[in-house]
Design a protein around this motif. Structure first.
Motif, mmCIF file in Angstrom:
data_model
loop_
_atom_site.group_PDB
_atom_site.id
_atom_site.type_symbol
_atom_site.label_atom_id
_atom_site.label_comp_id
_atom_site.label_asym_id
_atom_site.label_seq_id
_atom_site.Cartn_x
_atom_site.Cartn_y
_atom_site.Cartn_z
ATOM 1 N N VAL A 1 0.853 -1.183 0.000
ATOM 2 C CA VAL A 1 0.000 0.000 0.000
ATOM 3 C C VAL A 1 0.894 1.239 0.000
ATOM 4 C CG1 VAL A 1 -1.896 1.203 1.146
ATOM 5 C CG2 VAL A 1 -1.685 -1.292 1.371
ATOM 6 N N THR A 2 0.655 2.160 -0.942
ATOM 7 C CA THR A 2 1.455 3.388 -0.971
ATOM 8 C C THR A 2 1.090 4.276 0.219
ATOM 9 O OG1 THR A 2 -0.128 4.540 -2.394
ATOM 10 C CG2 THR A 2 1.639 3.313 -3.474
ATOM 11 N N SER A 3 2.082 4.977 0.738
ATOM 12 C CA SER A 3 1.858 5.819 1.914
ATOM 13 C C SER A 3 2.822 6.989 1.911
ATOM 14 C CB SER A 3 2.012 5.005 3.208
ATOM 15 O OG SER A 3 3.350 4.546 3.338
ATOM 16 N N THR A 4 2.469 8.018 2.662
ATOM 17 C CA THR A 4 3.330 9.186 2.838
ATOM 18 C C THR A 4 2.892 9.926 4.085
ATOM 19 O OG1 THR A 4 4.076 11.290 1.894
ATOM 20 C CG2 THR A 4 1.833 10.584 1.356
ATOM 21 N N ASN A 5 3.823 10.631 4.720
ATOM 22 C CA ASN A 5 3.507 11.499 5.845
ATOM 23 C C ASN A 5 3.210 12.922 5.409
ATOM 24 O OD1 ASN A 5 4.074 9.545 8.013
ATOM 25 N ND2 ASN A 5 6.195 9.691 7.316
ATOM 26 N N VAL A 6 3.397 13.205 4.129
ATOM 27 C CA VAL A 6 3.294 14.577 3.633
ATOM 28 C C VAL A 6 1.839 14.937 3.362
ATOM 29 C CG1 VAL A 6 3.936 16.122 1.738
ATOM 30 C CG2 VAL A 6 5.619 14.515 2.685
ATOM 31 N N ILE A 7 1.396 16.046 3.922
ATOM 32 C CA ILE A 7 0.053 16.562 3.659
ATOM 33 C C ILE A 7 0.079 17.520 2.476
ATOM 34 C CG2 ILE A 7 -1.923 17.800 4.611
ATOM 35 C CD1 ILE A 7 -1.342 15.083 5.902
ATOM 36 N N GLU A 8 1.049 18.423 2.472
ATOM 37 C CA GLU A 8 1.159 19.404 1.394
ATOM 38 C C GLU A 8 2.620 19.495 0.934
ATOM 39 O OE1 GLU A 8 0.432 24.169 0.385
ATOM 40 O OE2 GLU A 8 -0.175 23.331 2.318
ATOM 41 N N PRO A 9 2.930 19.002 -0.254
ATOM 42 C CA PRO A 9 4.312 19.136 -0.746
ATOM 43 C C PRO A 9 4.631 20.591 -1.071
ATOM 44 C CG PRO A 9 2.911 18.232 -2.453
ATOM 45 C CD PRO A 9 2.054 18.330 -1.226
ATOM 46 N N LYS A 10 5.869 20.975 -0.795
ATOM 47 C CA LYS A 10 6.284 22.364 -1.021
ATOM 48 C C LYS A 10 7.520 22.482 -1.902
ATOM 49 C CE LYS A 10 4.379 23.916 3.410
ATOM 50 N NZ LYS A 10 4.672 24.554 4.718
ATOM 51 N N PHE A 11 8.271 21.400 -2.069
ATOM 52 C CA PHE A 11 9.524 21.455 -2.819
ATOM 53 C C PHE A 11 9.640 20.260 -3.757
ATOM 54 C CE2 PHE A 11 10.283 23.650 1.175
ATOM 55 C CZ PHE A 11 10.878 24.837 0.760
ATOM 56 N N ALA A 12 10.377 20.463 -4.833
ATOM 57 C CA ALA A 12 10.843 19.373 -5.682
ATOM 58 C C ALA A 12 12.301 19.118 -5.327
ATOM 59 C CB ALA A 12 10.706 19.731 -7.155
ATOM 60 N N ALA A 13 12.609 17.885 -4.961
ATOM 61 C CA ALA A 13 13.979 17.508 -4.603
ATOM 62 C C ALA A 13 14.599 16.798 -5.804
ATOM 63 C CB ALA A 13 13.985 16.618 -3.378
ATOM 64 N N TRP A 14 15.625 17.410 -6.394
ATOM 65 C CA TRP A 14 16.322 16.858 -7.553
ATOM 66 C C TRP A 14 17.514 16.064 -7.042
ATOM 67 C CZ3 TRP A 14 14.403 18.482 -12.450
ATOM 68 C CH2 TRP A 14 13.467 19.525 -12.399
ATOM 69 N N VAL A 15 17.473 14.746 -7.194
ATOM 70 C CA VAL A 15 18.519 13.870 -6.659
ATOM 71 C C VAL A 15 19.344 13.357 -7.823
ATOM 72 C CG1 VAL A 15 18.998 11.793 -5.323
ATOM 73 C CG2 VAL A 15 17.050 13.249 -4.721
ATOM 74 N N SER A 16 20.539 13.905 -7.941
ATOM 75 C CA SER A 16 21.413 13.571 -9.062
ATOM 76 C C SER A 16 22.859 13.750 -8.641
ATOM 77 C CB SER A 16 21.106 14.488 -10.255
ATOM 78 O OG SER A 16 21.976 14.244 -11.328
ATOM 79 N N GLN A 17 23.694 12.832 -9.082
ATOM 80 C CA GLN A 17 25.123 12.891 -8.793
ATOM 81 C C GLN A 17 25.356 12.981 -7.286
ATOM 82 O OE1 GLN A 17 27.724 14.474 -11.737
ATOM 83 N NE2 GLN A 17 26.054 15.468 -12.827
ATOM 84 N N LEU A 18 26.034 14.020 -6.792
ATOM 85 C CA LEU A 18 26.320 14.153 -5.369
ATOM 86 C C LEU A 18 25.357 15.107 -4.680
ATOM 87 C CD1 LEU A 18 30.218 14.500 -5.607
ATOM 88 C CD2 LEU A 18 28.862 12.409 -5.403
ATOM 89 N N ASN A 19 24.396 15.644 -5.409
ATOM 90 C CA ASN A 19 23.575 16.739 -4.910
ATOM 91 C C ASN A 19 22.133 16.321 -4.630
ATOM 92 O OD1 ASN A 19 25.698 17.818 -6.883
ATOM 93 N ND2 ASN A 19 25.127 19.677 -5.793
ATOM 94 N N VAL A 20 21.528 16.970 -3.630
ATOM 95 C CA VAL A 20 20.077 17.055 -3.526
ATOM 96 C C VAL A 20 19.756 18.541 -3.552
ATOM 97 C CG1 VAL A 20 18.026 16.588 -2.155
ATOM 98 C CG2 VAL A 20 19.905 14.936 -2.192
ATOM 99 N N THR A 21 19.147 18.972 -4.638
ATOM 100 C CA THR A 21 18.846 20.384 -4.853
ATOM 101 C C THR A 21 17.340 20.571 -4.821
ATOM 102 O OG1 THR A 21 20.804 20.610 -6.246
ATOM 103 C CG2 THR A 21 19.131 22.329 -6.422
ATOM 104 N N TYR A 22 16.870 21.577 -4.103
ATOM 105 C CA TYR A 22 15.443 21.821 -3.973
ATOM 106 C C TYR A 22 15.017 23.033 -4.802
ATOM 107 C CZ TYR A 22 15.759 18.750 0.116
ATOM 108 O OH TYR A 22 15.984 17.682 0.945
ATOM 109 N N SER A 23 13.859 22.925 -5.391
ATOM 110 C CA SER A 23 13.223 24.067 -6.035
ATOM 111 C C SER A 23 11.792 24.151 -5.523
ATOM 112 C CB SER A 23 13.245 23.922 -7.566
ATOM 113 O OG SER A 23 12.550 22.764 -7.983
ATOM 114 N N PRO A 24 11.278 25.350 -5.288
ATOM 115 C CA PRO A 24 9.928 25.467 -4.726
ATOM 116 C C PRO A 24 8.862 25.018 -5.713
ATOM 117 C CG PRO A 24 10.812 27.627 -5.301
ATOM 118 C CD PRO A 24 11.935 26.658 -5.472
ATOM 119 N N LEU A 25 7.804 24.422 -5.179
ATOM 120 C CA LEU A 25 6.637 24.089 -5.986
ATOM 121 C C LEU A 25 5.754 25.328 -6.120
ATOM 122 C CD1 LEU A 25 5.592 20.572 -4.636
ATOM 123 C CD2 LEU A 25 6.958 21.112 -6.654
ATOM 124 N N LEU A 26 5.248 25.540 -7.306
ATOM 125 C CA LEU A 26 4.430 26.710 -7.601
ATOM 126 C C LEU A 26 3.048 26.264 -8.055
ATOM 127 C CD1 LEU A 26 7.189 28.611 -9.622
ATOM 128 C CD2 LEU A 26 6.605 28.923 -7.199
#
Length: 468
Positions: A382-407
């Motif tokens: 069963v899919t699950s999450t603790n998040v009620i309202e997402p606010k960021f996109a987390a870009w996971v690539s190479q050595l970085n986790v970079t966030y950009s705001p959701l609009l």
């Protein structure tokens, strides 16, 4: 043919717990005969299993495997107090245990290695890897049996290329055998599967995405295993998987490795991406402890089958894998048909695309599933999450986790968009590139490759993003 300090395959089987194995050979030998020595058998398998969506009765057991949960999360702690004590000055700071050997290291005291899991963490991590190996073994065979020679040839994938796919399937059988021996009699068995593709180009894209999360999923847990010997054997399998991912990118007419570093992801991410394609498994199949996050759909996911792969809308199949779809694309807009070599994407050792698939400043439109969906073997997770309202996109690539705001977030329709960040890992190395991962989160938590699982509490949905 002379050889020294041999660890024969049969000896390795003894350390794996095989009762029929001969003792470990630890002294030098000289072989004077070409007679074949003992060959360990591979794990029992079938070449092709049945395929299609699950249509059986509701599962009697649902959800991830669980016992008593001691805490809702693992708290973040500062580094251990002694981690900065060692002076990294190129000098030796302790007596050497043997000639030409520096002090320190793990598993270096001469004890014979035992190639088996040593904790629940080990078992559940290797069991996840075994689910991955089994689907790859089946998927590679399935494509060869499903699509015609003419369909493969139309994309520049000739008989020798198809044999390479067949050979990669055989490699997976070896990987499955090694992991099965380390897990023991309750190791996961082959299942039945359902693939979200209808032609060769979609098949190749699904392969390169599936092998990416398989590879990255192992990189995420490998340094955390209690069993160093088990990690060693798994490492020697996953390096082959990395080559497979590169090959499928080449078959898709993409640059083989545009990133400088390959990211690792948590086990729950790998299981989230894998589980939807497993239809059913044998009775009493080993269950997994990992979480299944809701799927994230990238509405304008870059499409590597197009001449202009960034000018797309809703051309994906397969949920969170966001596998490309070629449905309804005019043949003149498919890059495999391009006559201009700067635009063409037939199978090749390397292809440079003059029109990038994605770029900094690109608007990325998103839609995500609600939690509570039944997925995985027998629809028993069963899919699950603790998040009620997402606010960021987390870009996971190479050595970085970079966030950009959701609009323009809509909780009613579960939609939003974000802007692809302009960030580099190193000078000349765009961080957002290749086949990577995108997650929605409710905080912009600082994490690094070694503790990326700390972000799980804040993940609302998950996807594969085709940045290049």
């Amino acid at each position: 043919m002379a050889s020294g300090s041999l660890l024969r395959a049969a000896g390795l089987l003894a350390l794996l717990g095989r009762a029929d194995a001969v003792p470990l050979v630890s002294q030098a030998q000289t072989t004077v005969s070409s007679q074949q020595t003992l060959i360990p058998s591979v794990v029992p398998h079938t070449d092709v299993t049945s395929h299609g969506p699950f249509n059986g009765p509701p599962a009697t057991t649902t959800g991830a495997l669980s016992t008593s949960v001691l805490s809702p999360f693992i708290p973040a702690l500062p580094p251990a107090p002694d981690v900065f004590d060692y002076q990294a000055d190129g000098e030796l700071h302790a007596d050497q245990p043997a000639p030409f050997t520096p002090s320190g290291g793990v598993g270096t005291n001469g004890s014979a290695p035992v190639y088996r899991v040593q904790s629940d963490f080990d078992y559940q991590s290797l069991a996840l890897a075994l689910y991955q190996e089994w689907i790859e073994y089946d998927l590679f065979h399935w494509g060869l049996a499903t699509f015609s020679v003419e369909e493969f040839e139309a994309y520049g994938i000739n008989a020798e290329d198809r044999y390479l796919i067949q050979y990669m399937a055989e490699q997976e059988l070896g990987h499955a055998t090694v992991i099965t021996n380390m897990l023991g009699p309750q190791a996961p068995k082959q299942c039945t599967y359902n693939y979200p593709v209808s032609n060769v180009r979609e098949y190749i894209d699904f392969n390169q995405k599936l092998t990416r999360w398989g590879e990255s999923g192992v990189y995420g847990f490998l340094p955390h295993l209690n069993s160093g010997p088990a990690a060693q054997l798994l490492l020697q399998s996953i390096t082959v998987e990395a080559r497979q991912q590169l090959i499928f990118r080449q078959f898709g007419g993409q640059f083989p490795m545009p990133e400088w570093h390959t990211p690792g992801i948590p086990q729950s991410w790998a299981w989230t991406l894998l589980a939807p394609y497993i239809s059913s498994c044998p009775y009493n199949q080993t269950r997994l402890v990992w979480q299944n996050f809701p799927a994230l759909h990238i509405l304008n996911q870059p499409n590597a089958a197009r001449i202009n792969g960034s000018d797309v809308w809703n051309e994906t199949t397969g949920g969170s894998s966001n596998t490309l779809s070629t449905a309804d694309i005019p043949s003149s807009e498919l890059c495999v048909n391009a006559t201009d070599q700067t635009l063409d994407c037939t199978a090749a050792i390397s292809q440079n695309r003059s029109i990038p698939l994605s770029y900094p400043g690109h608007q990325v439109f998103l839609q995500w599933d609600s939690p509570g969906q039944l997925v995985g073997p027998n629809n028993s997770y069963v899919t699950s999450t603790n998040v009620i309202e997402p606010k960021f996109a987390a870009w996971v690539s190479q050595l970085n986790v970079t966030y950009s705001p959701l609009l323009n977030v809509s909780l009613e329709y579960r939609t939003a968009y974000t802007i692809q960040p302009n960030v580099s890992t190193w000078e000349g190395d765009p961080a957002i590139n290749g086949t990577m991962f995108l997650a929605l989160t409710d905080v912009d938590l600082y994490v690094t490759p070694y503790n990326l699982t700390q972000i799980n509490l804040h993940v609302g949905a998950l996807a594969v993003y085709q940045a290049g």
